[in-house]
Scaffold this active site. Structure first.
Site, PDB file in Angstrom:
ATOM      1  CB  ALA A  73      23.305 -48.424 -37.390  1.00  0.00           C
ATOM      2  CD  GLU A 106      14.470 -60.762 -33.989  1.00  0.00           C
ATOM      3  OE1 GLU A 106      15.390 -60.463 -34.767  1.00  0.00           O
ATOM      4  OE2 GLU A 106      13.414 -61.319 -34.365  1.00  0.00           O
ATOM      5  CG  ASN A 111      18.643 -49.789 -28.277  1.00  0.00           C
ATOM      6  OD1 ASN A 111      18.551 -48.573 -28.094  1.00  0.00           O
ATOM      7  ND2 ASN A 111      19.168 -50.310 -29.381  1.00  0.00           N
ATOM      8  CE1 TYR A 118      13.161 -49.996 -34.938  1.00  0.00           C
ATOM      9  CE2 TYR A 118      13.864 -51.006 -32.892  1.00  0.00           C
ATOM     10  CZ  TYR A 118      14.131 -50.623 -34.181  1.00  0.00           C
ATOM     11  OH  TYR A 118      15.365 -50.854 -34.724  1.00  0.00           O
TER      12      TYR A 118
HETATM   13  C1  LIG Z   1      17.900 -45.907 -32.519  1.00  0.00           C
HETATM   14  C2  LIG Z   1      18.451 -44.975 -33.613  1.00  0.00           C
HETATM   15  C3  LIG Z   1      18.417 -45.702 -34.958  1.00  0.00           C
HETATM   16  C4  LIG Z   1      17.579 -43.717 -33.669  1.00  0.00           C
HETATM   17  O1  LIG Z   1      18.030 -42.907 -34.743  1.00  0.00           O
HETATM   18  P1  LIG Z   1      17.967 -41.301 -34.694  1.00  0.00           P
HETATM   19  O2  LIG Z   1      18.146 -40.799 -36.071  1.00  0.00           O
HETATM   20  O3  LIG Z   1      18.889 -40.805 -33.652  1.00  0.00           O
HETATM   21  O4  LIG Z   1      16.448 -41.069 -34.181  1.00  0.00           O
HETATM   22  P2  LIG Z   1      15.396 -39.998 -34.727  1.00  0.00           P
HETATM   23  O5  LIG Z   1      16.006 -38.637 -34.627  1.00  0.00           O
HETATM   24  O6  LIG Z   1      14.853 -40.421 -36.037  1.00  0.00           O
HETATM   25  O7  LIG Z   1      14.270 -40.123 -33.597  1.00  0.00           O
HETATM   26  C5  LIG Z   1      13.024 -40.753 -33.826  1.00  0.00           C
HETATM   27  C6  LIG Z   1      12.388 -41.155 -32.500  1.00  0.00           C
HETATM   28  O8  LIG Z   1      13.210 -42.127 -31.838  1.00  0.00           O
HETATM   29  C7  LIG Z   1      13.177 -41.941 -30.424  1.00  0.00           C
HETATM   30  N1  LIG Z   1      14.519 -41.600 -29.946  1.00  0.00           N
HETATM   31  C8  LIG Z   1      15.607 -41.336 -30.704  1.00  0.00           C
HETATM   32  N2  LIG Z   1      16.682 -41.110 -29.891  1.00  0.00           N
HETATM   33  C9  LIG Z   1      16.244 -41.233 -28.626  1.00  0.00           C
HETATM   34  C10 LIG Z   1      16.863 -41.145 -27.362  1.00  0.00           C
HETATM   35  N3  LIG Z   1      18.178 -40.873 -27.232  1.00  0.00           N
HETATM   36  N4  LIG Z   1      16.120 -41.371 -26.255  1.00  0.00           N
HETATM   37  C11 LIG Z   1      14.813 -41.682 -26.347  1.00  0.00           C
HETATM   38  N5  LIG Z   1      14.158 -41.767 -27.534  1.00  0.00           N
HETATM   39  C12 LIG Z   1      14.870 -41.555 -28.649  1.00  0.00           C
HETATM   40  C13 LIG Z   1      12.209 -40.806 -30.180  1.00  0.00           C
HETATM   41  O9  LIG Z   1      10.933 -41.380 -29.999  1.00  0.00           O
HETATM   42  C14 LIG Z   1      12.289 -40.044 -31.479  1.00  0.00           C
HETATM   43  O10 LIG Z   1      11.138 -39.309 -31.735  1.00  0.00           O
HETATM   44  P3  LIG Z   1      11.049 -37.749 -31.236  1.00  0.00           P
HETATM   45  O11 LIG Z   1      12.258 -37.080 -31.806  1.00  0.00           O
HETATM   46  O12 LIG Z   1       9.778 -37.290 -31.852  1.00  0.00           O
HETATM   47  O13 LIG Z   1      11.060 -37.811 -29.761  1.00  0.00           O
HETATM   48  C15 LIG Z   1      19.911 -44.527 -33.266  1.00  0.00           C
HETATM   49  O14 LIG Z   1      19.931 -44.012 -31.959  1.00  0.00           O
HETATM   50  C16 LIG Z   1      20.951 -45.630 -33.362  1.00  0.00           C
HETATM   51  O15 LIG Z   1      21.514 -45.886 -34.421  1.00  0.00           O
HETATM   52  N6  LIG Z   1      21.238 -46.294 -32.231  1.00  0.00           N
HETATM   53  C17 LIG Z   1      22.282 -47.293 -32.161  1.00  0.00           C
HETATM   54  C18 LIG Z   1      21.969 -48.529 -32.968  1.00  0.00           C
HETATM   55  C19 LIG Z   1      20.657 -49.146 -32.594  1.00  0.00           C
HETATM   56  O16 LIG Z   1      20.327 -49.232 -31.431  1.00  0.00           O
HETATM   57  N7  LIG Z   1      19.886 -49.602 -33.605  1.00  0.00           N
HETATM   58  C20 LIG Z   1      18.588 -50.183 -33.408  1.00  0.00           C
HETATM   59  C21 LIG Z   1      18.641 -51.568 -32.954  1.00  0.00           C
HETATM   60  S1  LIG Z   1      19.122 -52.686 -34.214  1.00  0.00           S
END
Ligand SMILES: CC(C)(COP(=O)(O)OP(=O)(O)OC[C@H]1O[C@@H](n2cnc3c(N)ncnc32)[C@H](O)[C@@H]1OP(=O)(O)O)[C@@H](O)C(=O)NCCC(=O)NCCS
Length: 150
Positions: A73, A106, A111, A118
């Site tokens: 997260a 999972e 999402n 991933y």
């Molecule tokens: C999923 C999550 C961990 C991504 O973290 P983040 O720091 O915002 O993501 P990053 O900046 O490292 O992005 C890495 C890659 O993720 C994908 N990504 C991140 N945000 C995205 C969005 N809003 N839409 C589509 N792809 C996305 C992209 O592929 C991105 O690569 P790119 O920047 O080269 O396109 C974050 O959005 C989050 O905490 N979400 C809520 C909790 C959750 O869903 N956790 C995972 C399930 S347990």
């Protein structure tokens, strides 16, 4: 940005992140404390100065080659800056260090941001489980080999 192991003093900030990020299946304060102390869990935090921007949690089972990414997260105000990717990479490294040869996780089927992260990191979907989450949502299961390719 820094990445380090979570410690007990992080609990307030971890709880705040958990409440901001998740609506269902939140980890309780007590679970967070237990995970930080558990020898079977690697909990990492991403820091921005003194602030915690996010965390990852990887669980290990005795006699299993699979490390399980149990949670990842990033607080909404830090999204889109590469922190999720960095925490995922650090978690994979930690799992390799502990001898795991693959990582599994999972994720909610709807999402998209997480699934995109991933897939970009090399995970592949191998299964789906209907009615997996508290609210009845479907889970997709992903796996990535942690073996170093030569
Ligand atoms: C999923 C999550 C961990 C991504 O973290 P983040 O720091 O915002 O993501 P990053 O900046 O490292 O992005 C890495 C890659 O993720 C994908 N990504 C991140 N945000 C995205 C969005 N809003 N839409 C589509 N792809 C996305 C992209 O592929 C991105 O690569 P790119 O920047 O080269 O396109 C974050 O959005 C989050 O905490 N979400 C809520 C909790 C959750 O869903 N956790 C995972 C399930 S347990």
């Amino acid at each position: 940005m820094g990445i380090r192991k979570a410690k007990r003093a992080d609990i307030d900030q971890l709880e705040a992140i958990e409440n901001k990020v998740f609506v269902y299946d939140r980890l309780s304060r007590r679970s967070l404390r237990d995970y930080i102390a558990s020898p079977r869990v690697e909990m990492l935090v991403a820091t921005q100065g003194r602030e915690l921007a996010g965390y990852s949690l990887v669980a290990f089972r005795k006699d299993s080659v699979f490390a399980r990414l149990y949670s990842l997260a990033i607080a909404p105000e830090w999204n889109g800056k590469g922190l999720g990717r960095a925490l995922l990479e650090a978690s994979e490294k930690a799992a390799r260090r502990r001898g795991a040869t693959a990582m599994r996780l999972e994720v909610r089927a709807e999402n998209q941001p997480a699934i995109a992260l991933y897939i970009k990191a090399g995970f592949e979907c191998f299964d789906r489980i209907d009615d997996y989450y508290e609210d009845g949502a479907t889970a997709l299961r992903f796996e990535k080999s942690l073996r170093i390719r030569r």
